[in-house]
Design a protein around this motif. Structure first.
Motif, PDB file in Angstrom:
ATOM      1  N   UNK A  50       0.837  -1.196   0.000  1.00 43.71           N
ATOM      2  CA  UNK A  50       0.000   0.000   0.000  1.00 43.71           C
ATOM      3  C   UNK A  50       0.872   1.247   0.000  1.00 43.71           C
ATOM      4  N   UNK A  51       0.472   2.205  -0.827  1.00 44.67           N
ATOM      5  CA  UNK A  51       1.117   3.511  -0.877  1.00 44.67           C
ATOM      6  C   UNK A  51       0.266   4.478  -0.069  1.00 44.67           C
ATOM      7  N   UNK A  52       0.910   5.318   0.725  1.00 46.55           N
ATOM      8  CA  UNK A  52       0.191   6.345   1.469  1.00 46.55           C
ATOM      9  C   UNK A  52       1.083   7.574   1.552  1.00 46.55           C
ATOM     10  N   UNK A  53       0.536   8.633   2.124  1.00 51.02           N
ATOM     11  CA  UNK A  53       1.288   9.876   2.271  1.00 51.02           C
ATOM     12  C   UNK A  53       1.482  10.143   3.759  1.00 51.02           C
ATOM     13  N   UNK A  54       2.696  10.454   4.126  1.00 55.43           N
ATOM     14  CA  UNK A  54       2.997  10.812   5.510  1.00 55.43           C
ATOM     15  C   UNK A  54       3.489  12.254   5.539  1.00 55.43           C
ATOM     16  N   UNK A  55       3.320  12.889   6.684  1.00 58.77           N
ATOM     17  CA  UNK A  55       3.739  14.274   6.839  1.00 58.77           C
ATOM     18  C   UNK A  55       4.954  14.339   7.754  1.00 58.77           C
ATOM     19  N   UNK A  56       5.982  14.983   7.283  1.00 58.57           N
ATOM     20  CA  UNK A  56       7.161  15.235   8.119  1.00 58.57           C
ATOM     21  C   UNK A  56       7.000  16.612   8.731  1.00 58.57           C
ATOM     22  N   UNK A  57       7.164  16.684  10.031  1.00 55.77           N
ATOM     23  CA  UNK A  57       7.003  17.968  10.697  1.00 55.77           C
ATOM     24  C   UNK A  57       8.162  18.913  10.394  1.00 55.77           C
ATOM     25  N   UNK A  58       7.903  20.195  10.545  1.00 58.42           N
ATOM     26  CA  UNK A  58       8.979  21.161  10.299  1.00 58.42           C
ATOM     27  C   UNK A  58      10.106  20.960  11.315  1.00 58.42           C
ATOM     28  N   UNK A  59      11.326  21.281  10.890  1.00 58.31           N
ATOM     29  CA  UNK A  59      12.468  21.087  11.787  1.00 58.31           C
ATOM     30  C   UNK A  59      13.576  22.056  11.403  1.00 58.31           C
ATOM     31  N   UNK A  60      14.575  22.081  12.239  1.00 52.09           N
ATOM     32  CA  UNK A  60      15.757  22.887  11.958  1.00 52.09           C
ATOM     33  C   UNK A  60      16.867  21.913  11.590  1.00 52.09           C
ATOM     34  N   UNK A  61      17.451  22.096  10.399  1.00 53.93           N
ATOM     35  CA  UNK A  61      18.530  21.234   9.934  1.00 53.93           C
ATOM     36  C   UNK A  61      19.808  22.042   9.834  1.00 53.93           C
ATOM     37  N   UNK A  62      20.882  21.363   9.511  1.00 55.82           N
ATOM     38  CA  UNK A  62      22.170  22.034   9.403  1.00 55.82           C
ATOM     39  C   UNK A  62      22.711  21.842   7.988  1.00 55.82           C
ATOM     40  N   UNK A  63      23.146  22.947   7.380  1.00 57.63           N
ATOM     41  CA  UNK A  63      23.781  22.883   6.071  1.00 57.63           C
ATOM     42  C   UNK A  63      25.150  22.226   6.280  1.00 57.63           C
ATOM     43  N   UNK A  64      25.403  21.064   5.652  1.00 57.73           N
ATOM     44  CA  UNK A  64      26.660  20.358   5.910  1.00 57.73           C
ATOM     45  C   UNK A  64      27.900  21.120   5.432  1.00 57.73           C
ATOM     46  N   UNK A  65      27.735  21.974   4.450  1.00 58.31           N
ATOM     47  CA  UNK A  65      28.883  22.703   3.911  1.00 58.31           C
ATOM     48  C   UNK A  65      29.286  23.869   4.810  1.00 58.31           C
ATOM     49  N   UNK A  66      28.288  24.642   5.264  1.00 59.82           N
ATOM     50  CA  UNK A  66      28.589  25.857   6.029  1.00 59.82           C
ATOM     51  C   UNK A  66      28.350  25.715   7.525  1.00 59.82           C
ATOM     52  N   UNK A  67      27.576  24.688   7.912  1.00 56.29           N
ATOM     53  CA  UNK A  67      27.240  24.527   9.317  1.00 56.29           C
ATOM     54  C   UNK A  67      26.101  25.431   9.750  1.00 56.29           C
ATOM     55  N   UNK A  68      25.578  26.225   8.816  1.00 55.67           N
ATOM     56  CA  UNK A  68      24.490  27.157   9.106  1.00 55.67           C
ATOM     57  C   UNK A  68      23.190  26.392   9.347  1.00 55.67           C
TER      58      UNK A  68
END
Length: 93
Positions: A50-68
């Motif tokens: 079965x295929x379904x849709x899931x929602x990923x909540x908003x988050x804060x990530x880190x840019x691997x190149x700059x660390x920003x």
């Protein structure tokens, strides 16, 4: 297996169908699945999965190149859950 390989296999097993007709059929099936998921519906193939849709909540990530730190907005992602028959056929002992 790629889309073109799938079309070739279906065409080989159904010699009465033209290749372009098989391409159109496969396209319609995939388009229908995508449209259903876009509406938030669930698409189920008994014994396969079965295929379904899931929602990923908003988050804060880190840019691997700059660390920003970067804000990542809420996203909808496709999810596939294998059916019992498929799972058992892959895990035969």
């Amino acid at each position: 297996m790629t889309r073109s390989e799938l079309i070739e296999k279906i065409a080989a097993k159904n010699p009465h169908l033209l290749q372009k007709d098989v391409e159109r059929i496969v396209g319609v099936v995939f388009d229908t699945i995508v449209e259903a998921l876009a509406k938030g519906d669930r698409v189920e193939f008994r014994g396969f999965g079965a295929f379904s849709v899931r929602t990923r909540s908003p988050r804060v990530a880190k840019n691997p190149r700059t660390g920003e730190q970067v804000k990542v907005e809420e996203r909808k992602i496709p999810h596939f859950k294998t059916g019992k028959q498929l799972f058992e056929s892959l895990n035969k002992k």
